[in-house]
Design an enzyme around this catalytic site. Structure first.
Site, PDB file in Angstrom:
ATOM      1  N   MET A   1      71.473 -68.079 -14.476  1.00 20.26           N
ATOM      2  CA  MET A   1      70.428 -68.636 -15.348  1.00 20.26           C
ATOM      3  C   MET A   1      69.761 -69.865 -14.728  1.00 20.26           C
ATOM      4  O   MET A   1      69.431 -70.823 -15.433  1.00 20.26           O
ATOM      5  CB  MET A   1      71.020 -69.007 -16.724  1.00 20.26           C
ATOM      6  CG  MET A   1      71.466 -67.786 -17.498  1.00 20.26           C
ATOM      7  SD  MET A   1      72.250 -68.188 -19.063  1.00 20.26           S
ATOM      8  CE  MET A   1      73.897 -68.629 -18.532  1.00 20.26           C
TER       9      MET A   1
ATOM     10  N   ASP B   1      71.783 -56.170 -26.064  1.00 20.41           N
ATOM     11  CA  ASP B   1      70.594 -57.002 -25.813  1.00 20.41           C
ATOM     12  C   ASP B   1      69.910 -56.656 -24.500  1.00 20.41           C
ATOM     13  O   ASP B   1      70.176 -55.616 -23.911  1.00 20.41           O
ATOM     14  CB  ASP B   1      70.919 -58.487 -25.937  1.00 20.41           C
ATOM     15  CG  ASP B   1      72.216 -58.839 -25.269  1.00 20.41           C
ATOM     16  OD1 ASP B   1      72.468 -58.290 -24.194  1.00 20.41           O
ATOM     17  OD2 ASP B   1      72.996 -59.635 -25.835  1.00 20.41           O
TER      18      ASP B   1
ATOM     19  N   LYS C   1      65.855 -60.527 -27.072  1.00 22.66           N
ATOM     20  CA  LYS C   1      64.464 -60.937 -27.191  1.00 22.66           C
ATOM     21  C   LYS C   1      63.574 -59.710 -27.086  1.00 22.66           C
ATOM     22  O   LYS C   1      63.763 -58.867 -26.229  1.00 22.66           O
ATOM     23  CB  LYS C   1      64.111 -61.856 -26.012  1.00 22.66           C
ATOM     24  CG  LYS C   1      64.060 -63.303 -26.391  1.00 22.66           C
ATOM     25  CD  LYS C   1      63.637 -64.146 -25.212  1.00 22.66           C
ATOM     26  CE  LYS C   1      64.657 -65.239 -25.050  1.00 22.66           C
ATOM     27  NZ  LYS C   1      64.843 -65.830 -23.809  1.00 22.66           N
TER      28      LYS C   1
END
Ligand code: SAH
Length: 515
Positions: free
Chosen positions: A175, A38, A60
């Site tokens: 995050m 990813d 994404k």
């Protein structure tokens, strides 16, 4: 027939810098039948896969969300169930906020073998690459990894900030960028002192690494002002003010984007030196090289192979494509006979040594003229037969001099050809068009000509950084003048070291923007 047993490996890809990947990770990537990866995985790792490896991107991309976790797990189980070796590559460490735990459980539940390979997690890289120690005997006795990622719709975070240590500890928040302000507000409300030292480290370990330090209460405003973006880790605790140096951001070419125009394998050395000094290197492969053996010429040469006295290689590509052709004809290396072998330089010699062939002659300087001098100086050429392995663009000087001065009988055997590469879709070219660069390096006149020929595919966007252009030496400079490329500097000696020195001197004093 039974299906061969498949396997899954959950592999940590580290924080971004490919040099920080483990040996085991590299080994498994090279073995995988399927690679599932990813966004946080550096694309250069993909080059380690086998050519026939199926690569599945599950992150994404524009217009598409990350693949749902269950679908990713289904892919792993499905491919391994069919007997394939699957590497699931994840940024940092697979078990640190990476859903590696869930994937392990699913793979094991399906009765498949699963290995987990740790990686350098982002917080560890953020510490090491900024010079901020994560623990210190006097100041921090606990290291806490926290996720800041929560559903933005939820008011209260699930992290129990009150329960976390407020002093003698270092917190690493992953995050957290999307909700930095509310995280900090919650932390202070839960008892963290507003003046606790804090830092935000964007893209730790990468050439684009940026750090912003501030007391906890002021961090969100400072991060916003500096324009720091994810991925970033936030470090909180007294150790943030300890340690020292600026880590990777202190390297002389940090924040500098340098284009290496590549026509040969040798540019690897240039790129490696620049990267070590902190530069972001964009390699533009300007030409593509492909095997091209004329069957008639090859037939004649194979017929007389035993009659040659010297076998002369002028490039590593020559070695590769010659032996590709050779082994399509012969089973055994011994069919080469007893000829003596010469190589133009160390890159070429290395390819030969990999085949356990001894290189008898190599000139001090890796150019055709020096190779001619060295061969002639052996006094062995008179009436000797020389097989000269070339590409399609070699200058005639070597063969000419061996024939006229050495009185050798020279057979030329072209085994590969070069053609302009298509840069329209190449990632480095796309990046160059969009962002430009601080410097562009030319290490050969052929690179200059190839660059000029590709100019149509390299037009910079209006707000891209205009690069300074540097040349490795007089021959290359002349080619630049002919191509109309303005020169900003020429290396004092025609060597990769000298060229890198020049870039370093010019760019590390230059205060142009670090966009
Ligand atoms: N498994 C990963 C973490 C995945 S969660 C690991 O062990 O590092 C994704 C978060 O990791 C990002 O939001 C960011 O906080 C952090 N991250 C990943 N790579 C980073 C990097 N190079 N620099 C700073 N933070 C990074």
């Amino acid at each position: 027939m039974s299906v061969p047993s498949g396997w899954v490996a959950l592999v940590g890809a580290g924080p971004g810098d490919p040099e920080l990947v483990t040996l085991r990770a590299r080994e498994l990537i090279g073995r995988a039948d399927v690679l599932v990866y990813d966004n946080l995985v550096d694309r250069s790792l993909l080059a380690w896969t086998r050519p026939d490896c199926e690569r599945i991107f599950v992150g994404k991309s524009s217009g598409r969300h990350t693949l749902p976790q269950q679908e990713i797990e289904a892919i792993l189980v499905d491919r391994a169930g069919r007997g394939l070796g699957v590497v699931r590559l994840k940024g940092g460490d697979p078990f640190v906020f990476g859903r590696g735990g869930e994937e392990l459980e699913q793979v094991l539940a399906a009765g498949l073998a699963c290995e987990v390979v740790p990686g350098v997690s982002a917080a560890l890289a953020a510490g090491a690459c900024t010079g901020i120690p994560l623990t210190l005997r006097e100041e921090s006795a606990a290291l806490v990894f926290v996720t800041g990622h929560e559903d933005p719709a939820k008011h209260q975070s699930q992290v129990n900030w009150r329960a976390l240590p407020k002093d003698h500890a270092t917190l690493c928040i992953y995050m957290g960028m999307g909700r930095l302000e509310s995280i900090v507000a919650e932390m202070i409300e839960s008892g963290f002192a507003p003046e606790t030292p804090a830092a935000c480290v964007e893209r730790a370990s990468l050439p684009q690494q940026r750090t912003c330090r501030a007391p906890l209460a002021e961090l969100p405003a400072r991060v916003a002002a500096a324009g720091l973006k994810p991925p970033a880790v936030i470090l909180v605790g007294d150790t943030v003010n300890r340690g020292g140096g600026r880590g990777r951001e202190g390297r002389p070419l940090h924040g500098r984007r340098v284009v290496v125009t590549r026509t040969r394998e040798q540019s690897g050395e240039l790129s490696a030196r620049l990267a070590e000094l902190g530069a972001e290197v964009l390699e533009l492969p300007l030409i593509a090289i492909e095997g091209a053996v004329d069957p008639t010429i090859a037939g004649e040469i194979w017929e007389d192979l035993g009659s040659y006295d010297w076998l002369v290689f002028t490039s590593a590509n020559g070695v590769r494509f010659f032996f590709e052709a050779y082994f399509s004809q012969y089973q055994d290396l011994r069919s080469l006979g007893m000829m003596r072998i010469a190589a133009v330089g160390s890159g070429t010699a290395k390819e030969l040594e990999a085949l356990h062939l001894q290189v008898e002659l190599m000139p001090k300087k890796a150019v055709a003229e020096a190779l001619a001098d060295a061969l002639i100086a052996t006094g062995s050429l008179d009436s000797a037969k020389v097989l000269l392995i070339t590409g399609n663009l070699n200058r005639p000087v070597l063969a000419d001099r061996l024939e006229t001065e050495g009185r050798a009988i020279v057979d030329r055997f072209p085994v590969y050809r070069t053609r302009p590469a298509d840069l329209a879709e190449h990632p480095a070219a796309r990046d160059f068009r969009r962002r430009g660069a601080h410097a562009i390096l030319f290490a050969s006149s052929s690179a200059v000509r190839a660059f000029a020929a590709a100019a149509g595919q390299l037009t910079l966007d209006p707000d891209a950084q205009r690069p300074k252009a540097f040349s490795i030496g007089p021959v290359t400079t002349k080619a630049m003048q002919e191509a109309g490329i303005p020169l900003d500097g020429e290396a004092v000696r025609a060597s990769p070291e000298a060229l890198v020195d020049l870039v370093r001197q010019t760019l590390s004093h230059d205060e142009s923007s670090l966009s």
